[in-house]
Enzyme design. Sequence first.
Site, PDB file in Angstrom:
ATOM      1  N   SER A   1     -13.174  60.637  20.991  1.00 44.81           N
ATOM      2  CA  SER A   1     -13.360  60.277  19.793  1.00 44.81           C
ATOM      3  C   SER A   1     -13.194  58.924  19.361  1.00 44.81           C
ATOM      4  CB  SER A   1     -12.272  61.232  18.630  1.00 44.81           C
ATOM      5  OG  SER A   1     -11.224  61.314  19.440  1.00 44.81           O
TER       6      SER A   1
ATOM      7  N   GLU B   1     -12.125  55.981  16.219  1.00 43.98           N
ATOM      8  CA  GLU B   1     -11.819  55.745  14.952  1.00 43.98           C
ATOM      9  C   GLU B   1     -12.172  54.459  14.263  1.00 43.98           C
ATOM     10  OE1 GLU B   1      -7.225  56.687  14.818  1.00 43.98           O
ATOM     11  OE2 GLU B   1      -7.067  54.783  13.534  1.00 43.98           O
TER      12      GLU B   1
ATOM     13  N   ASP C   1       1.847  54.757   6.008  1.00 42.70           N
ATOM     14  CA  ASP C   1       2.769  53.813   5.836  1.00 42.70           C
ATOM     15  C   ASP C   1       2.748  53.098   4.405  1.00 42.70           C
ATOM     16  OD1 ASP C   1       4.048  53.692   8.242  1.00 42.70           O
ATOM     17  OD2 ASP C   1       2.418  52.906   9.237  1.00 42.70           O
TER      18      ASP C   1
ATOM     19  N   PHE D   1       0.435  43.778  15.633  1.00 46.27           N
ATOM     20  CA  PHE D   1       0.503  45.231  15.230  1.00 46.27           C
ATOM     21  C   PHE D   1       1.588  46.339  16.020  1.00 46.27           C
ATOM     22  CE2 PHE D   1      -1.646  49.553  14.894  1.00 46.27           C
ATOM     23  CZ  PHE D   1      -1.312  49.840  13.734  1.00 46.27           C
TER      24      PHE D   1
ATOM     25  N   HIS E   1      -8.988  59.142  22.587  1.00 48.72           N
ATOM     26  CA  HIS E   1      -9.148  58.714  20.855  1.00 48.72           C
ATOM     27  C   HIS E   1      -9.196  57.033  21.190  1.00 48.72           C
ATOM     28  CE1 HIS E   1      -9.367  59.210  16.626  1.00 48.72           C
ATOM     29  NE2 HIS E   1      -8.394  58.266  16.422  1.00 48.72           N
TER      30      HIS E   1
HETATM   31  C1  LIG Z   1      -3.675  58.725  15.551  1.00 53.42           C
HETATM   32  C2  LIG Z   1      -3.142  58.058  14.277  1.00 53.42           C
HETATM   33  C3  LIG Z   1      -3.662  57.777  13.005  1.00 53.42           C
HETATM   34  C4  LIG Z   1      -3.179  57.087  12.007  1.00 53.42           C
HETATM   35  N1  LIG Z   1      -3.846  56.863  11.049  1.00 53.42           N
HETATM   36  C5  LIG Z   1      -3.338  56.016   9.991  1.00 53.42           C
HETATM   37  C6  LIG Z   1      -4.010  56.298   8.584  1.00 53.42           C
HETATM   38  O1  LIG Z   1      -5.128  56.419   8.526  1.00 53.42           O
HETATM   39  N2  LIG Z   1      -3.217  55.413   7.659  1.00 53.42           N
HETATM   40  C7  LIG Z   1      -2.010  55.072   7.648  1.00 53.42           C
HETATM   41  O2  LIG Z   1      -1.337  54.597   6.545  1.00 53.42           O
HETATM   42  N3  LIG Z   1      -1.311  55.240   8.674  1.00 53.42           N
HETATM   43  C8  LIG Z   1      -1.607  55.684   9.873  1.00 53.42           C
HETATM   44  N4  LIG Z   1      -1.042  56.021  10.764  1.00 53.42           N
HETATM   45  C9  LIG Z   1       0.305  55.546  11.314  1.00 53.42           C
HETATM   46  C10 LIG Z   1       1.229  56.555  10.490  1.00 53.42           C
HETATM   47  O3  LIG Z   1       0.923  56.816   9.156  1.00 53.42           O
HETATM   48  C11 LIG Z   1       2.527  55.848  10.724  1.00 53.42           C
HETATM   49  O4  LIG Z   1       2.932  55.707  11.915  1.00 53.42           O
HETATM   50  C12 LIG Z   1       3.614  56.349   9.830  1.00 53.42           C
HETATM   51  O5  LIG Z   1       4.824  55.782   9.925  1.00 53.42           O
HETATM   52  C13 LIG Z   1       4.187  58.031  10.233  1.00 53.42           C
HETATM   53  O6  LIG Z   1       3.119  58.846  10.343  1.00 53.42           O
HETATM   54  P1  LIG Z   1       3.360  60.329  10.661  1.00 53.42           P
HETATM   55  O7  LIG Z   1       2.275  61.197  10.193  1.00 53.42           O
HETATM   56  O8  LIG Z   1       3.515  60.349  12.140  1.00 53.42           O
HETATM   57  O9  LIG Z   1       4.770  60.853   9.961  1.00 53.42           O
HETATM   58  P2  LIG Z   1       5.757  61.884  10.049  1.00 53.42           P
HETATM   59  O10 LIG Z   1       5.451  62.993  11.192  1.00 53.42           O
HETATM   60  O11 LIG Z   1       5.952  62.473   8.883  1.00 53.42           O
HETATM   61  O12 LIG Z   1       6.812  61.115  10.833  1.00 53.42           O
HETATM   62  C14 LIG Z   1       7.417  60.043  10.198  1.00 53.42           C
HETATM   63  C15 LIG Z   1       8.929  59.685  10.614  1.00 53.42           C
HETATM   64  O13 LIG Z   1       9.628  60.645   9.892  1.00 53.42           O
HETATM   65  C16 LIG Z   1      10.496  61.563  10.951  1.00 53.42           C
HETATM   66  N5  LIG Z   1      10.469  62.962  10.345  1.00 53.42           N
HETATM   67  C17 LIG Z   1       9.291  63.838  10.306  1.00 53.42           C
HETATM   68  N6  LIG Z   1       9.505  64.776   9.695  1.00 53.42           N
HETATM   69  C18 LIG Z   1      10.688  64.526   9.127  1.00 53.42           C
HETATM   70  C19 LIG Z   1      11.623  65.713   8.534  1.00 53.42           C
HETATM   71  N7  LIG Z   1      11.109  66.955   8.283  1.00 53.42           N
HETATM   72  N8  LIG Z   1      12.827  65.465   8.170  1.00 53.42           N
HETATM   73  C20 LIG Z   1      13.379  64.219   8.582  1.00 53.42           C
HETATM   74  N9  LIG Z   1      12.557  63.207   9.247  1.00 53.42           N
HETATM   75  C21 LIG Z   1      11.169  63.464   9.739  1.00 53.42           C
HETATM   76  C22 LIG Z   1       9.734  61.411  12.004  1.00 53.42           C
HETATM   77  O14 LIG Z   1      10.387  61.736  13.265  1.00 53.42           O
HETATM   78  C23 LIG Z   1       9.143  59.922  12.055  1.00 53.42           C
HETATM   79  O15 LIG Z   1      10.240  58.972  12.357  1.00 53.42           O
HETATM   80  C24 LIG Z   1      -1.800  56.571  12.262  1.00 53.42           C
HETATM   81  C25 LIG Z   1      -1.032  57.020  13.403  1.00 53.42           C
HETATM   82  C26 LIG Z   1      -1.656  57.507  14.280  1.00 53.42           C
HETATM   83  C27 LIG Z   1      -0.842  57.808  15.671  1.00 53.42           C
END
Ligand SMILES: Cc1cc2nc3c(=O)[nH]c(=O)nc-3n(C[C@H](O)[C@H](O)[C@H](O)COP(=O)(O)OP(=O)(O)OC[C@H]3O[C@@H](n4cnc5c(N)ncnc54)[C@H](O)[C@@H]3O)c2cc1C
Length: 275
Positions: free
Chosen positions: A5, A7, A99, A207, A257
């Site tokens: 895939s 991105e 973020d 980054f 990916h």
């Molecule tokens: C494949 C991929 C694609 C991405 N695409 C984008 C994009 O399109 N746009 C963008 O802005 N960013 C993107 N990111 C970056 C991502 O948004 C950041 O890394 C962000 O800081 C965390 O997102 P997450 O969904 O992993 O968060 P989460 O899974 O919510 O985790 C974030 C943090 O909070 C902690 N956490 C999670 N759940 C809980 C809970 N219930 N209670 C307490 N702590 C918790 C986790 O341990 C982690 O430290 C991407 C990252 C990856 C790997």
Amino acid sequence: MTALSFEFFPPRTPEGQQTLCKTAEALKALSPQFFSVTFGAGGSTREKTAETVFDIKRHTHVATAPHISCMGSTKESILELLKTYIANDVRHLVVLRGDHPSGFVGRAGEFRYANELVAFIREQTQQHFMIHVAAYPEFHPEAKNAQRDLDNFKRKVEAGADVAITQYFYNVDAYCYFRDACLRAGITVPIIPGIMPIANLDGLKRFSSICGAEIPSWLLKRLDALAEDEAAIRQFGIEVVTDLCQKLLKQEAPGLHFYTLNKAEPAIAICKHLR
Ligand SMILES: Cc1cc2nc3c(=O)[nH]c(=O)nc-3n(C[C@H](O)[C@H](O)[C@H](O)COP(=O)(O)OP(=O)(O)OC[C@H]3O[C@@H](n4cnc5c(N)ncnc54)[C@H](O)[C@@H]3O)c2cc1C
């Protein structure tokens, strides 16, 4: 054949959009399972992400997944977006917390973490979407510790994620240890390695320091030694990343990916070497 895939990020201009469709067309030759389109920090590209997804899908007829994030989102705005995606036969989503844009102060939205958004999407749309979430073999930079990060990842999978895509890394052991720890914790969804081709050294360093991906010191020193020669960096980058992918496939990674940064050539070169 390995499941691939690719991105992209949404281009800012109509010319950029046209170029991206050509890039996607070139990558289609590698028979990807899907393309995906990022969502700008702070939710800044909501419409652009959707437009880009529809455009790529129309041009290539390849399944294309919008990224969707908690940032700046309300339940109402997410529902509206989901309806648009369902109406346009989108079947894959990459669901993230997202973020903040730099300098942001204030409230992020109605969802705090990705697991809450995954649960909401499942509740509202049942099994319509295949949901991909993010995973971090070298741990998320905000995580209190490795175990908490794994627990939070598990929460996201239990909320309804089907597949995980990892942050990029250049250390195969990090991936293998993470995958094995997930299995021990009862997390059985496929964990697809995210692959970042090496092209622009300054960009990669910047980054990596933000997202917590380590560039091993041997690699950094070799790249620094080539710093004046972009072509040599690209060539060496293809060699190193091909080797990384080969090792991952040997370890039975369920797919690859690619973070393309909207460029076809590095991913094509790596995939050709793999074949
Ligand atoms: C494949 C991929 C694609 C991405 N695409 C984008 C994009 O399109 N746009 C963008 O802005 N960013 C993107 N990111 C970056 C991502 O948004 C950041 O890394 C962000 O800081 C965390 O997102 P997450 O969904 O992993 O968060 P989460 O899974 O919510 O985790 C974030 C943090 O909070 C902690 N956490 C999670 N759940 C809980 C809970 N219930 N209670 C307490 N702590 C918790 C986790 O341990 C982690 O430290 C991407 C990252 C990856 C790997």
